[in-house]
Design an enzyme around this catalytic site. Structure first.
Site, PDB file in Angstrom:
ATOM      1  N   GLU A  69       0.937  -1.174  -0.109  1.00 36.74           N
ATOM      2  CA  GLU A  69      -0.002   0.037   0.245  1.00 36.74           C
ATOM      3  C   GLU A  69       0.873   1.201  -0.040  1.00 36.74           C
ATOM      4  O   GLU A  69       0.127   2.356  -0.566  1.00 36.74           O
ATOM      5  CB  GLU A  69      -1.006  -0.121   1.267  1.00 36.74           C
ATOM      6  CG  GLU A  69      -1.805  -1.172   1.235  1.00 36.74           C
ATOM      7  CD  GLU A  69      -1.673  -2.138   1.601  1.00 36.74           C
ATOM      8  OE1 GLU A  69      -2.575  -3.244   2.094  1.00 36.74           O
ATOM      9  OE2 GLU A  69      -0.518  -2.531   2.246  1.00 36.74           O
ATOM     10  N   PHE A 131     -11.357  -7.221  14.058  1.00 38.24           N
ATOM     11  CA  PHE A 131     -10.185  -7.448  13.112  1.00 38.24           C
ATOM     12  C   PHE A 131      -9.951  -6.498  12.118  1.00 38.24           C
ATOM     13  O   PHE A 131     -10.813  -5.849  11.507  1.00 38.24           O
ATOM     14  CB  PHE A 131     -10.880  -8.818  12.233  1.00 38.24           C
ATOM     15  CG  PHE A 131      -9.681  -9.323  11.574  1.00 38.24           C
ATOM     16  CD1 PHE A 131      -8.490  -9.905  11.920  1.00 38.24           C
ATOM     17  CD2 PHE A 131     -10.016  -9.292  10.396  1.00 38.24           C
ATOM     18  CE1 PHE A 131      -7.517 -10.300  10.818  1.00 38.24           C
ATOM     19  CE2 PHE A 131      -8.993  -9.869   9.262  1.00 38.24           C
ATOM     20  CZ  PHE A 131      -7.791 -10.371   9.767  1.00 38.24           C
ATOM     21  N   GLN A 132      -8.756  -6.110  11.969  1.00 40.42           N
ATOM     22  CA  GLN A 132      -8.111  -5.158  11.141  1.00 40.42           C
ATOM     23  C   GLN A 132      -8.883  -3.754  11.053  1.00 40.42           C
ATOM     24  O   GLN A 132      -9.139  -2.912  10.322  1.00 40.42           O
ATOM     25  CB  GLN A 132      -8.343  -5.647   9.783  1.00 40.42           C
ATOM     26  CG  GLN A 132      -7.384  -6.685   9.284  1.00 40.42           C
ATOM     27  CD  GLN A 132      -7.094  -7.015   7.804  1.00 40.42           C
ATOM     28  OE1 GLN A 132      -8.070  -6.664   6.999  1.00 40.42           O
ATOM     29  NE2 GLN A 132      -6.192  -7.618   7.316  1.00 40.42           N
ATOM     30  N   LYS A 181     -17.706  -0.531   5.927  1.00 44.12           N
ATOM     31  CA  LYS A 181     -18.372  -1.758   5.147  1.00 44.12           C
ATOM     32  C   LYS A 181     -19.705  -1.774   4.957  1.00 44.12           C
ATOM     33  O   LYS A 181     -20.188  -1.952   3.832  1.00 44.12           O
ATOM     34  CB  LYS A 181     -17.530  -3.145   5.625  1.00 44.12           C
ATOM     35  CG  LYS A 181     -17.592  -4.346   4.640  1.00 44.12           C
ATOM     36  CD  LYS A 181     -16.952  -5.364   5.036  1.00 44.12           C
ATOM     37  CE  LYS A 181     -17.230  -6.456   3.862  1.00 44.12           C
ATOM     38  NZ  LYS A 181     -16.153  -7.491   4.294  1.00 44.12           N
ATOM     39  N   MET A 496      24.297   8.796   2.915  1.00 45.38           N
ATOM     40  CA  MET A 496      24.192   9.896   3.657  1.00 45.38           C
ATOM     41  C   MET A 496      24.429   9.887   5.033  1.00 45.38           C
ATOM     42  O   MET A 496      25.072  10.750   5.761  1.00 45.38           O
ATOM     43  CB  MET A 496      22.774  10.708   3.541  1.00 45.38           C
ATOM     44  CG  MET A 496      22.912  12.115   4.067  1.00 45.38           C
ATOM     45  SD  MET A 496      24.139  13.128   3.330  1.00 45.38           S
ATOM     46  CE  MET A 496      22.957  13.792   1.791  1.00 45.38           C
TER      47      MET A 496
END
Length: 600
Positions: A69, A131-132, A181, A496
């Site tokens: 993502e 969940f999630q 949802k 760097m």
């Protein structure tokens, strides 16, 4: 408080539709289509799955399936930054949404117009640690222009339209729309166009006339003026107006890291990039100026150094569309809030009126600046270990590709060399993570830029550290016919960080060796990695191989190309003003940057 409703952007361009019963998920797709969106980057998951079903049937939206993502977010950024159009990314709830956070923060820092659409758990499960589940609206509120939570299907069209309006007007930036949802699954009577109601959102675009007149008068009276140009010039599409003002006034121009390309590098009035790794003429022009005209710049610490010692004798005209930026770091003598494209037109006209009897004589100021340019030309020293010079490699990429190319850089030494040694002649040709400094930006940003600009050569100039953070998007490029070119500036270290360890930590190289290119160990072998992803892999270890490899990459347009340039780990980015030090550093440059006293 009175409210004012306004239509979504350009409603006349799309036909009205009689109400029809569709799901919220279908409304997401249809709304994006109606708003003229053509490309989106995303990755499906449970909470956003309802949207992905109608997305499959869309004939107007091209969805590009990423491998992470974060890649979707950076690809949307690259799409936006190379064109000035809106970038769109989609993710599911929980970790899918939180994986977007880095790209959202990056877009916020660099004023990139971005729409992030995320799925959320069912509304009756919110707050239960389902969940999630993650409070992505709360997480992103500090790093977006606004974050919306949608719980009702009928709110989807107006909310997405409002999000697009906010992201693309005023100071551009990211907006998140989180949709539960159940809202995606519910049905409602869809109609177009919706009304967006944003009573508290009124960007100021037209500057106050008296402020513009005062700025023009100061510009006409200054003996040592400088146009200090930031990324706002590019976001406001005001490069042509900047060029007109600069040529009329004869004032020197410096372009920050985010503004590279806003003013042509080839122009005689351009002094280069200011800041920690800027050119000596650009830095000292700011430091010795009696007037700074800051245009879409925010006095970032990488430009100012120790801010209280920055340009100590200069008055400041500060032009920005975001009033919060003005006088945030440096108090403005003349603050101007407005869109730069309009303000520059007004300022140009006011200056011409102020100088109707003749332009001020800046010859003495230019004599000083030209002396600095002669004394400190941009150059580099050749490495002594027999490995490639990274500056030479990047310079040749720019010379062989030309100004019509697009160059996306990761973060670190290669980023600074790409900003220094490629000549930028047009806006939107240089893409990088300026404010957030995000490693892993280059490959997905280049991918997004190539989707937006398929007829241009698009390079990702990356370090071996950055490349390993997002190189999985090579799979996305191969499978979706997105033939980007990747130049891995492989010094086998976090370059760097290693440079700072060399200068400030007595050469104690704690955890900066990546074992990617020097000696017999290559973990990973970037050529084999490229081959595994279906890309053309090339390794270059000698200077006489550089041009041929770059030309082969430019000729290869049926797949991505990865060139592993094995370069010296001892190469340094010069000049360098240490953090927190004053920018008055001619002596520092002489003592520490011998490359700046000789031509390449």
């Amino acid at each position: 408080m009175t409210t004012e409703s306004s239509p979504v952007p350009s409603p006349a361009l799309v036909p009205s539709h009689a109400p029809a019963e569709i799901t919220g998920a279908e409304a997401v797709v249809r709304t994006l289509e109606m708003l003229g969106i053509t490309d989106v980057f995303g990755l499906p998951g449970g909470a956003i799955l309802p949207v992905y079903d109608p997305l499959l049937d869309s004939k107007k939206l091209r969805h590009i399936l990423v491998r992470h993502e974060q890649g979707a977010g950076h690809a949307a950024q690259g799409y936006a930054s190379s064109t000035g159009k809106l970038g769109v990314c989609i993710a599911t709830s929980g970790p899918g949404a939180t994986n977007l956070v880095t790209a959202i923060a990056d877009a916020h820092m660099d004023s990139v117009p971005l729409l992030a659409i995320t799925g959320q758990v069912f509304s009756n499960l919110m707050g239960t640690d389902a969940f999630q589940e993650a409070d992505i609206v709360g997480i992103t509120m500090p790093i977006t222009k606004h974050s919306f939570l949608v719980k009702s299907a009928e709110d989807i069209p107006a909310t997405i339209a409002a999000a697009v309006h906010i992201a693309t007007t005023g100071r551009p930036g990211p907006v998140l729309v989180d949709i539960t949802k159940d809202a995606q699954q519910a049905s409602f009577a869809f109609s177009w166009p919706p009304k967006i109601d944003l009573p508290g959102y009124r960007p100021i675009t037209k500057a106050h006339g008296k402020q513009v007149t005062a700025a023009a008068q100061m510009l006409a009276e200054a003996k040592r003026p400088v146009l200090y140009v930031g990324g706002g010039i590019i976001r406001s599409k005001a490069s042509a107006e900047l060029l007109e003002l600069a040529e009329t006034t004869g004032v020197p121009v410096v372009t920050t890291l985010m503004a590279r390309g806003a003013f042509p590098d080839s122009h005689q009035q351009h002094l280069g990039m200011p800041g920690m790794h800027g050119t000596v003429p650009a830095v000292l022009a700011l430091q010795e100026a009696d007037l700074l005209v800051a245009l879409g710049a925010r006095f970032d610490d990488r430009v100012t150094g120790k801010s209280e010692l920055f340009a100590p004798n200069a008055k400041v005209v500060h032009v920005d569309i975001d009033p919060a930026e003005i006088s945030k770091i440096r108090v403005a003598d003349v603050p101007i809030v407005g869109d730069l494209k309009d303000v520059l037109v007004d300022l140009h006209a006011a200056y011409r009126e102020q100088t109707a009897d003749g332009r001020p004589d800046l010859s003495e100021w230019w004599a000083t600046l030209d002396g600095l340019r002669a004394e400190f030309p941009l150059g580099f020293t050749e490495p002594t270990d027999g490995l490639l010079s990274p500056q030479y490699v990047i310079q040749r990429i720019g010379e062989l590709t030309g100004p019509e190319g697009v160059y996306a850089a990761g973060v670190g030494q290669h980023q600074m060399w790409a900003a220094q040694f490629i000549k930028y002649e047009r806006p939107n040709s240089w893409l990088n993570s300026g404010g957030a400094g995000t490693m892993g930006y280059a490959v997905p940003a280049a991918m997004g830029a190539k989707v937006a600009e398929p007829n241009r050569h698009v390079w990702a100039i990356d370090g071996d550290g950055c490349f390993q953070m997002t190189n999985q998007e090579l799979a996305t490029c191969t499978l979706n016919d997105i033939p980007i070119k990747v130049a891995v500036i492989n010094n086998s270290s976090l370059g760097m960080v290693r440079q700072w360890q060399t200068l400030f930590y007595d050469g104690r190289y704690s955890n900066t060796d990546l074992n990617t290119g020097h000696g017999s160990v290559r973990v990973p072998d970037f050529v084999k990695l490229a081959d595994a992803y279906g890309a053309l892999g090339i390794r270059v270890t000698r200077e006489d191989e550089v041009d041929a490899a770059i030309k082969l990459a430019l000729e290869t347009n049926d797949r991505p190309v990865v060139i592993d340039f094995v370069v010296s780990a001892d190469a340094m980015v010069w000049p360098m003003v240490p953090q927190g030090v004053s920018n008055s550093y001619v002596q520092y440059a002489r003592d520490h940057s011998p490359a700046f006293s000789e031509e390449d």
